[in-house]
Design a protein around this motif. Structure first.
Motif, PDB file in Angstrom:
ATOM      1  N   HIS A  49      29.602 -24.301  19.205  1.00 22.31           N
ATOM      2  CA  HIS A  49      28.057 -24.098  19.867  1.00 22.31           C
ATOM      3  C   HIS A  49      28.662 -23.243  21.194  1.00 22.31           C
ATOM      4  O   HIS A  49      29.418 -23.424  21.761  1.00 22.31           O
ATOM      5  CB  HIS A  49      27.467 -25.064  20.184  1.00 22.31           C
ATOM      6  CG  HIS A  49      26.791 -25.787  19.025  1.00 22.31           C
ATOM      7  ND1 HIS A  49      25.666 -25.430  18.331  1.00 22.31           N
ATOM      8  CD2 HIS A  49      27.389 -26.965  18.378  1.00 22.31           C
ATOM      9  CE1 HIS A  49      25.700 -26.364  17.566  1.00 22.31           C
ATOM     10  NE2 HIS A  49      26.420 -27.193  17.308  1.00 22.31           N
ATOM     11  N   LYS A  50      27.702 -22.223  21.345  1.00 21.03           N
ATOM     12  CA  LYS A  50      27.577 -21.789  22.865  1.00 21.03           C
ATOM     13  C   LYS A  50      27.047 -22.687  23.772  1.00 21.03           C
ATOM     14  O   LYS A  50      26.303 -23.630  23.645  1.00 21.03           O
ATOM     15  CB  LYS A  50      26.666 -20.595  22.868  1.00 21.03           C
ATOM     16  CG  LYS A  50      26.706 -19.464  21.893  1.00 21.03           C
ATOM     17  CD  LYS A  50      25.776 -18.412  22.350  1.00 21.03           C
ATOM     18  CE  LYS A  50      25.912 -17.264  21.166  1.00 21.03           C
ATOM     19  NZ  LYS A  50      24.837 -16.350  21.435  1.00 21.03           N
ATOM     20  N   VAL A  51      27.765 -22.755  24.968  1.00 17.97           N
ATOM     21  CA  VAL A  51      27.497 -23.579  26.136  1.00 17.97           C
ATOM     22  C   VAL A  51      26.371 -22.934  26.892  1.00 17.97           C
ATOM     23  O   VAL A  51      26.846 -21.761  27.165  1.00 17.97           O
ATOM     24  CB  VAL A  51      28.567 -24.141  27.062  1.00 17.97           C
ATOM     25  CG1 VAL A  51      28.062 -24.944  28.234  1.00 17.97           C
ATOM     26  CG2 VAL A  51      29.581 -24.736  26.200  1.00 17.97           C
ATOM     27  N   LEU A  52      25.188 -23.374  27.260  1.00 18.14           N
ATOM     28  CA  LEU A  52      24.277 -22.608  28.114  1.00 18.14           C
ATOM     29  C   LEU A  52      24.717 -22.155  29.019  1.00 18.14           C
ATOM     30  O   LEU A  52      25.524 -22.661  29.996  1.00 18.14           O
ATOM     31  CB  LEU A  52      22.985 -23.443  28.403  1.00 18.14           C
ATOM     32  CG  LEU A  52      22.244 -24.038  27.158  1.00 18.14           C
ATOM     33  CD1 LEU A  52      21.287 -25.174  27.950  1.00 18.14           C
ATOM     34  CD2 LEU A  52      21.409 -22.996  26.902  1.00 18.14           C
ATOM     35  N   TYR A  53      24.590 -20.883  29.446  1.00 20.41           N
ATOM     36  CA  TYR A  53      24.742 -19.976  30.499  1.00 20.41           C
ATOM     37  C   TYR A  53      26.263 -19.953  30.954  1.00 20.41           C
ATOM     38  O   TYR A  53      26.568 -19.724  32.141  1.00 20.41           O
ATOM     39  CB  TYR A  53      24.104 -20.634  31.920  1.00 20.41           C
ATOM     40  CG  TYR A  53      22.437 -20.660  31.417  1.00 20.41           C
ATOM     41  CD1 TYR A  53      21.648 -19.873  31.251  1.00 20.41           C
ATOM     42  CD2 TYR A  53      22.230 -22.066  31.725  1.00 20.41           C
ATOM     43  CE1 TYR A  53      20.394 -20.182  31.060  1.00 20.41           C
ATOM     44  CE2 TYR A  53      20.530 -22.249  31.277  1.00 20.41           C
ATOM     45  CZ  TYR A  53      19.825 -21.440  31.301  1.00 20.41           C
ATOM     46  OH  TYR A  53      18.609 -21.717  30.704  1.00 20.41           O
ATOM     47  N   ARG A  54      27.046 -20.023  29.846  1.00 26.32           N
ATOM     48  CA  ARG A  54      28.557 -19.889  30.150  1.00 26.32           C
ATOM     49  C   ARG A  54      29.156 -19.037  29.088  1.00 26.32           C
ATOM     50  O   ARG A  54      28.590 -18.568  28.229  1.00 26.32           O
ATOM     51  CB  ARG A  54      29.078 -21.267  29.963  1.00 26.32           C
ATOM     52  CG  ARG A  54      28.594 -22.420  30.681  1.00 26.32           C
ATOM     53  CD  ARG A  54      29.187 -22.298  32.341  1.00 26.32           C
ATOM     54  NE  ARG A  54      29.041 -23.409  33.145  1.00 26.32           N
ATOM     55  CZ  ARG A  54      27.939 -23.607  33.864  1.00 26.32           C
ATOM     56  NH1 ARG A  54      27.303 -22.501  34.030  1.00 26.32           N
ATOM     57  NH2 ARG A  54      27.919 -24.661  34.628  1.00 26.32           N
ATOM     58  N   GLU A 129      24.345 -32.687  24.329  1.00 32.25           N
ATOM     59  CA  GLU A 129      24.132 -31.592  23.443  1.00 32.25           C
ATOM     60  C   GLU A 129      23.173 -30.908  23.860  1.00 32.25           C
ATOM     61  O   GLU A 129      22.588 -29.733  23.624  1.00 32.25           O
ATOM     62  CB  GLU A 129      23.892 -32.117  22.083  1.00 32.25           C
ATOM     63  CG  GLU A 129      25.131 -32.555  21.285  1.00 32.25           C
ATOM     64  CD  GLU A 129      24.785 -33.213  19.810  1.00 32.25           C
ATOM     65  OE1 GLU A 129      23.999 -32.273  19.182  1.00 32.25           O
ATOM     66  OE2 GLU A 129      25.586 -34.062  19.475  1.00 32.25           O
ATOM     67  N   ASP A 130      22.319 -31.376  24.906  1.00 33.44           N
ATOM     68  CA  ASP A 130      21.160 -30.616  25.634  1.00 33.44           C
ATOM     69  C   ASP A 130      21.680 -29.461  26.322  1.00 33.44           C
ATOM     70  O   ASP A 130      20.957 -28.644  26.563  1.00 33.44           O
ATOM     71  CB  ASP A 130      20.355 -31.366  26.470  1.00 33.44           C
ATOM     72  CG  ASP A 130      20.960 -32.212  27.524  1.00 33.44           C
ATOM     73  OD1 ASP A 130      22.367 -32.506  27.301  1.00 33.44           O
ATOM     74  OD2 ASP A 130      20.649 -32.378  28.532  1.00 33.44           O
ATOM     75  N   GLU A 131      23.088 -29.291  26.482  1.00 34.96           N
ATOM     76  CA  GLU A 131      23.730 -28.350  27.332  1.00 34.96           C
ATOM     77  C   GLU A 131      24.163 -27.037  26.470  1.00 34.96           C
ATOM     78  O   GLU A 131      24.844 -26.135  26.840  1.00 34.96           O
ATOM     79  CB  GLU A 131      24.700 -28.585  28.114  1.00 34.96           C
ATOM     80  CG  GLU A 131      24.429 -29.722  29.438  1.00 34.96           C
ATOM     81  CD  GLU A 131      23.591 -28.871  30.348  1.00 34.96           C
ATOM     82  OE1 GLU A 131      23.962 -27.924  30.703  1.00 34.96           O
ATOM     83  OE2 GLU A 131      22.828 -29.477  30.889  1.00 34.96           O
ATOM     84  N   LEU A 132      24.044 -27.210  25.036  1.00 32.78           N
ATOM     85  CA  LEU A 132      24.472 -26.278  24.179  1.00 32.78           C
ATOM     86  C   LEU A 132      23.375 -25.557  23.354  1.00 32.78           C
ATOM     87  O   LEU A 132      22.308 -26.230  23.333  1.00 32.78           O
ATOM     88  CB  LEU A 132      25.167 -27.023  22.827  1.00 32.78           C
ATOM     89  CG  LEU A 132      26.261 -28.172  23.399  1.00 32.78           C
ATOM     90  CD1 LEU A 132      26.937 -28.821  22.204  1.00 32.78           C
ATOM     91  CD2 LEU A 132      27.330 -27.128  24.172  1.00 32.78           C
ATOM     92  N   GLU A 133      23.687 -24.158  23.143  1.00 31.17           N
ATOM     93  CA  GLU A 133      22.686 -23.398  22.340  1.00 31.17           C
ATOM     94  C   GLU A 133      23.032 -23.605  20.990  1.00 31.17           C
ATOM     95  O   GLU A 133      23.862 -24.197  20.510  1.00 31.17           O
ATOM     96  CB  GLU A 133      23.018 -21.828  22.717  1.00 31.17           C
ATOM     97  CG  GLU A 133      22.832 -21.583  24.095  1.00 31.17           C
ATOM     98  CD  GLU A 133      23.071 -20.146  24.346  1.00 31.17           C
ATOM     99  OE1 GLU A 133      22.779 -19.433  23.567  1.00 31.17           O
ATOM    100  OE2 GLU A 133      23.204 -19.603  25.412  1.00 31.17           O
ATOM    101  N   TRP A 137      29.446 -19.466  19.018  1.00 34.83           N
ATOM    102  CA  TRP A 137      29.907 -18.826  20.008  1.00 34.83           C
ATOM    103  C   TRP A 137      30.637 -17.675  19.283  1.00 34.83           C
ATOM    104  O   TRP A 137      31.412 -18.132  18.194  1.00 34.83           O
ATOM    105  CB  TRP A 137      30.917 -19.767  20.782  1.00 34.83           C
ATOM    106  CG  TRP A 137      31.608 -19.106  21.874  1.00 34.83           C
ATOM    107  CD1 TRP A 137      31.090 -18.734  23.257  1.00 34.83           C
ATOM    108  CD2 TRP A 137      32.844 -18.642  21.803  1.00 34.83           C
ATOM    109  NE1 TRP A 137      32.201 -18.196  23.830  1.00 34.83           N
ATOM    110  CE2 TRP A 137      33.198 -18.111  23.041  1.00 34.83           C
ATOM    111  CE3 TRP A 137      33.926 -18.824  20.874  1.00 34.83           C
ATOM    112  CZ2 TRP A 137      34.455 -17.509  23.650  1.00 34.83           C
ATOM    113  CZ3 TRP A 137      35.378 -18.193  21.282  1.00 34.83           C
ATOM    114  CH2 TRP A 137      35.520 -17.634  22.618  1.00 34.83           C
TER     115      TRP A 137
END
Length: 174
Positions: A49-54, A129-133, A137
């Motif tokens: 997954h994409k990591v939020l804002y990273r 997982e709340d930090e993942l889009e 990726w």
């Protein structure tokens, strides 16, 4: 040559980033470049997954999903130490089993021919997982749009010491 091996599925799939973390430069000496063996591989029952804002991804366990990445052999204790610092506390290094790819298929995995199963270590996301889009990726997008920031390819940064990664690893950009 070291006796550690790992599976990388994000920014570290790019040899320039891997070399920068392990050797302090994205352009290693010829000798350094021969120390690592890199092959394509699959990690089954996990999802990227994409990591939020990273700029970087995360991998978490998920049945019936697979992640294509790289198998790297020849890592030393020092390399693993630097990789642990680079990955930070958002990830935990764990043993997993991967399948080496004898033939690489397309982006969707069509045409992949799997070979030998190998036990390695990889970095699993543990920061929640709340930090993942929800989306996957995109390595191609990273290489096109972000990689130059990770390997020091921008002239305006030459000679500066900077916190290149959110993980607190300070490097001198050459």
């Amino acid at each position: 040559m070291g006796d550690h091996s790992a599976f990388f599925y994000g920014t570290l799939m790019e040899p320039q980033v891997l070399h920068r973390v392990c050797y302090g430069t994205s352009t290693p000496t010829q000798f350094q470049a021969t120390l690592l063996t890199i092959r394509s591989a699959l990690l089954h029952d996990h999802c990227r997954h994409k990591v939020l804002y990273r700029d970087y991804p995360a991998v978490i366990p998920q049945k019936r999903s697979s992640v294509r990445g790289t198998y790297v052999k020849g890592l030393t204790d020092g390399d693993i130490f630097r990789l642990d610092i680079f990955e930070g506390n958002e990830y935990e290094r764990r043993k997993v089993k991967i399948r080496l790819l004898e033939v690489e298929g397309d982006e969707a995995g069509q045409g992949n021919v799997e070979g030998e199963e190998v036990e390695v270590e990889t970095y699993i996301w543990v920061a929640g997982e709340d930090e993942l889009e929800g989306g996957e990726w995109d390595f191609g997008e990273f290489r096109r749009e972000k990689m130059r920031h990770w390997v020091g390819g921008r002239k305006e940064y030459e000679g500066e010491s900077t916190l290149l990664w959110d993980h607190g690893l300070e490097v001198n950009i050459i």
